[in-house]
Design a protein around this motif. Structure first.
Motif, PDB file in Angstrom:
ATOM      1  N   PRO A  78      73.926  46.753  26.403  1.00 28.78           N
ATOM      2  CA  PRO A  78      74.340  45.439  25.907  1.00 28.78           C
ATOM      3  C   PRO A  78      73.717  45.085  24.555  1.00 28.78           C
ATOM      4  CG  PRO A  78      73.870  45.305  28.243  1.00 28.78           C
ATOM      5  CD  PRO A  78      73.438  46.669  27.789  1.00 28.78           C
ATOM      6  N   ARG A  79      72.470  45.431  24.357  1.00 24.49           N
ATOM      7  CA  ARG A  79      71.831  45.144  23.062  1.00 24.49           C
ATOM      8  C   ARG A  79      72.496  45.924  21.933  1.00 24.49           C
ATOM      9  NH1 ARG A  79      65.381  44.240  24.143  1.00 24.49           N
ATOM     10  NH2 ARG A  79      65.704  42.531  25.618  1.00 24.49           N
ATOM     11  N   ALA A  83      74.344  44.296  18.715  1.00 26.57           N
ATOM     12  CA  ALA A  83      74.000  44.703  17.343  1.00 26.57           C
ATOM     13  C   ALA A  83      75.233  45.203  16.594  1.00 26.57           C
ATOM     14  CB  ALA A  83      72.925  45.790  17.374  1.00 26.57           C
ATOM     15  N   MET A  84      76.064  45.998  17.270  1.00 23.24           N
ATOM     16  CA  MET A  84      77.292  46.501  16.627  1.00 23.24           C
ATOM     17  C   MET A  84      78.231  45.344  16.281  1.00 23.24           C
ATOM     18  SD  MET A  84      77.280  49.869  16.347  1.00 23.24           S
ATOM     19  CE  MET A  84      78.982  50.387  16.364  1.00 23.24           C
ATOM     20  N   ASN A  85      78.308  44.361  17.155  1.00 22.34           N
ATOM     21  CA  ASN A  85      79.150  43.196  16.880  1.00 22.34           C
ATOM     22  C   ASN A  85      78.620  42.410  15.690  1.00 22.34           C
ATOM     23  OD1 ASN A  85      81.031  43.746  18.851  1.00 22.34           O
ATOM     24  ND2 ASN A  85      80.143  42.370  20.358  1.00 22.34           N
ATOM     25  N   ALA A  86      77.306  42.308  15.573  1.00 27.76           N
ATOM     26  CA  ALA A  86      76.718  41.613  14.420  1.00 27.76           C
ATOM     27  C   ALA A  86      77.022  42.379  13.126  1.00 27.76           C
ATOM     28  CB  ALA A  86      75.210  41.458  14.604  1.00 27.76           C
ATOM     29  N   PHE A 121      81.915  36.899  20.647  1.00 29.02           N
ATOM     30  CA  PHE A 121      81.594  37.848  21.716  1.00 29.02           C
ATOM     31  C   PHE A 121      80.102  38.164  21.719  1.00 29.02           C
ATOM     32  CE2 PHE A 121      86.171  39.444  21.695  1.00 29.02           C
ATOM     33  CZ  PHE A 121      86.467  38.865  22.915  1.00 29.02           C
ATOM     34  N   ALA A 122      79.534  38.383  20.543  1.00 29.05           N
ATOM     35  CA  ALA A 122      78.098  38.677  20.462  1.00 29.05           C
ATOM     36  C   ALA A 122      77.282  37.525  21.044  1.00 29.05           C
ATOM     37  CB  ALA A 122      77.695  38.952  19.017  1.00 29.05           C
TER      38      ALA A 122
END
Length: 135
Positions: A78-79, A83-86, A121-122
């Motif tokens: 999940p982290r 991070a990928m979404n950010a 989503f993030a």
């Protein structure tokens, strides 16, 4: 860093946030792959680039969906998604500001809307991760 135990009930919100992300991301990837030409005409970037982005989004969506379906979500997965979404959000905004993708006006609006959606989503995933913490 503290140890965290995730129970099925406490992970429900996180699992739903990940699953929703997976469906939207994978669906977007499929559209880019299946309709790259018309989407390119509407948004501005080259159809080949959209196909590449679509392939990435499809694979990423499947990976996030598989994570959401895992019995034990853990923390690292999940982290990483958060991070990928950010990174995606910031990269999308940078692409609009710099003009690197040669977006049409509709394309710029679409990319900003996607950035806001991905950031949402993030945020939901961060909230879900916090709910998994056991005192």
């Amino acid at each position: 860093m503290t140890a965290v135990t995730v129970t099925a009930d406490k992970a429900r919100f996180l699992r739903l946030a990940l699953a929703a992300d997976a469906v939207v991301t994978g669906g977007n990837g499929l559209v880019y792959l299946a309709f790259a030409g018309p989407v390119a005409d509407l948004l501005g970037p080259d159809a080949g680039l959209l196909r590449g982005i679509g392939a990435f989004l499809l694979v990423y969506g499947v990976a996030v969906g598989l994570l959401a379906a895992r019995r034990d979500l853990g923390q690292a997965g999940p982290r990483t998604v958060i991070a990928m979404n950010a990174v995606w959000t910031l990269g999308s905004l940078a692409a609009v500001v710099t003009g690197v993708l040669d977006l049409t006006t509709v394309g710029a609006i679409w990319v900003i809307a996607q950035a806001v959606t991905v950031a949402g989503f993030a945020e939901l995933q961060v909230m879900g991760l916090r709910k998994t913490r056991v005192s």
